[in-house]
Write an enzyme that holds these catalytic residues in place. Structure first.
Site, PDB file in Angstrom:
ATOM      1  NE  ARG A  40      -4.075   1.864   2.321  1.00 57.32           N
ATOM      2  CZ  ARG A  40      -4.477   2.657   3.290  1.00 57.32           C
ATOM      3  NH1 ARG A  40      -3.790   2.716   4.428  1.00 57.32           N
ATOM      4  NH2 ARG A  40      -5.560   3.393   3.155  1.00 57.32           N
ATOM      5  CB  ALA A  97      -5.324   5.436   0.137  1.00 56.17           C
ATOM      6  CB  SER A  98     -10.620   2.847   0.065  1.00 58.07           C
ATOM      7  OG  SER A  98     -11.129   3.616  -0.995  1.00 58.07           O
ATOM      8  CG  MET A  99     -10.790   1.106   6.499  1.00 58.18           C
ATOM      9  SD  MET A  99     -12.262   1.370   7.547  1.00 58.18           S
ATOM     10  CE  MET A  99     -11.762   0.462   9.013  1.00 58.18           C
ATOM     11  N   PRO A 100      -8.320  -0.168   4.143  1.00 56.88           N
ATOM     12  CG  PRO A 100      -6.018  -0.413   4.511  1.00 56.88           C
ATOM     13  CD  PRO A 100      -7.201   0.459   4.870  1.00 56.88           C
TER      14      PRO A 100
END
Length: 391
Positions: A40, A97-100
């Site tokens: 990431r 960046a979206s929540m994993p």
């Protein structure tokens, strides 16, 4: 092994543990492999914004803090104000960046298999497209980003990781006709209406997955299956994403709705405004689905005697509005209501809340949506039960 590499691997292990805990089950092996192969941090820009106040954090100034943010199970703001300089100090997130754990959950629900073609709406950092490309191959993934700078950064980050899916700078609301038909379409931005172009570009039996936004609350994920020229499916009770740029309304209470010459009607209610606009996502989802075209905003310390917070309501066409005042006391039983315009919005909210309770306080998972080329509607428990209050 250098220390930075060691730190990155430790951060990844921590992220995998956190995501597993959030999901409540082990991450499928194919996505564990993808998460390890497509780190990431390679997709997080050097400048990010963190915390509730969106404070800037530069990697050069705080490398440890930056790495921690890159591998936290939380969204990371990667652009503010659509890339423009803030005006009057106002900073608002416009890309992230979206929540994993949500990324993994969506990839699971997308249910991809070898040989499938996937269209992603909203490239963002490129990380999600990278995970898909690792799983399916570069030639099976197309990702669309409306912002040219964001698209370029995503393409660069992907190439740096040895991945080369097609990155297109265009309006994702139109899909990508040159690549059709697609087996899967996944959106990483919320929509308040599913673009018919997406339906037209899907293979029969295909799955469409998108975060959802109704004017009352942006929450929930919609999973549709395409058959016989229509798409139908259920909402899933997770996911809160930024709204697709073409679906933004941009309305402001004092700029676009409330006027000095408006003379509202005054009344009193016993329905606590935070029951319908508080922390209960299920209540908000249901009420928003029932109302269809009403949104709300909070105003803290509105400079009105005895009022700590004012809840504003307005229609999306700005023709009607209401306000409910709270004095800040936990034991308050009665709230002052102000209403203006052809519609009595607070009465509609009360009716929607009563409807929700009468139907057993349904969560988002009891709602679904059906769409055809010319119509789409939200329903409760089945397509024959549309939920919109007004037609």
């Amino acid at each position: 092994m250098t220390r930075p590499r060691h730190e990155e691997q430790a951060a990844l292990r921590g992220l995998l543990r956190s995501v597993t805990g959030e999901l409540g089950h082990e991450i499928p092996d194919e996505w564990v492999e993808a998460l390890a192969a497509v780190p990431r941090h390679r997709f997080v820009p050097d400048l990010i914004w963190v915390g509730e106040d969106n404070e800037p954090l530069n990697r050069a100034d705080d490398p440890a803090g930056w790495l921690s943010a890159a591998y936290a199970n939380a969204p990371v703001v990667t652009q503010v104000n659509d890339g423009a300089e803030p005006v009057d100090g106002e900073v608002w997130p416009s890309s992230s960046a979206s929540m994993p754990s949500v990324v993994v959950r969506m990839l699971q629900d997308l249910d991809v298999h070898e040989g499938m073609k996937v269209l992603e709406i909203g490239s963002g950092t490129g990380w999600n497209a990278g995970l898909l490309a690792h799983r399916l191959g570069d030639t099976r993934v197309t990702t669309i980003e409306v912002d040219a700078q964001v698209a370029t950064a995503a393409r660069t980050a992907l190439a740096r990781s040895g991945l080369h899916p097609e990155v297109v700078c265009a309006d994702g609301g139109a899909g990508w006709p040159p690549g059709r038909p697609f087996d899967r379409i996944i959106s990483t931005c919320a929509v308040n209406r599913v673009p018919t172009a997406w339906l037209d570009q899907m293979r029969p039996g295909g799955v469409l997955l998108t975060p959802w936004d109704n004017p009352w609350i942006g929450w929930g994920t919609l999973r549709l299956t395409v058959r016989d020229g229509r798409a139908e499916g259920w909402f899933l009770p997770y996911g809160a994403f930024m709204l697709m740029r073409g679906h933004r309304s941009g309305l402001r209470i004092f700029r676009d709705v409330v006027r000095d010459e408006h003379v509202p009607d005054e009344s009193v209610t016993e329905l606590d405004p935070w029951t319908v606009a508080g922390q209960d996502d299920d209540a908000q989802f249901a009420i928003g689905s029932r109302l269809g075209d009403v949104w709300h905003a909070r105003q803290h310390d509105p400079d009105v005697d005895g009022v700590a917070v004012r809840l504003w309501l307005a229609t999306t066409d700005a023709s009607s509005w209401a306000a409910v005042d709270w004095d800040g006391s936990e034991d308050t039983k009665r709230f002052t209501v102000w209403q203006y315009g052809p519609r009595r919005l607070w009465e509609e909210v009360k009716e929607a809340h009563r409807w929700w309770e009468e139907h057993g306080r349904p969560g988002a998972e009891r709602f679904g949506l059906t769409m055809t080329a010319g119509r789409q509607w939200v329903w409760l428990d089945g397509p024959a039960n549309p939920v919109v209050l007004r037609r």
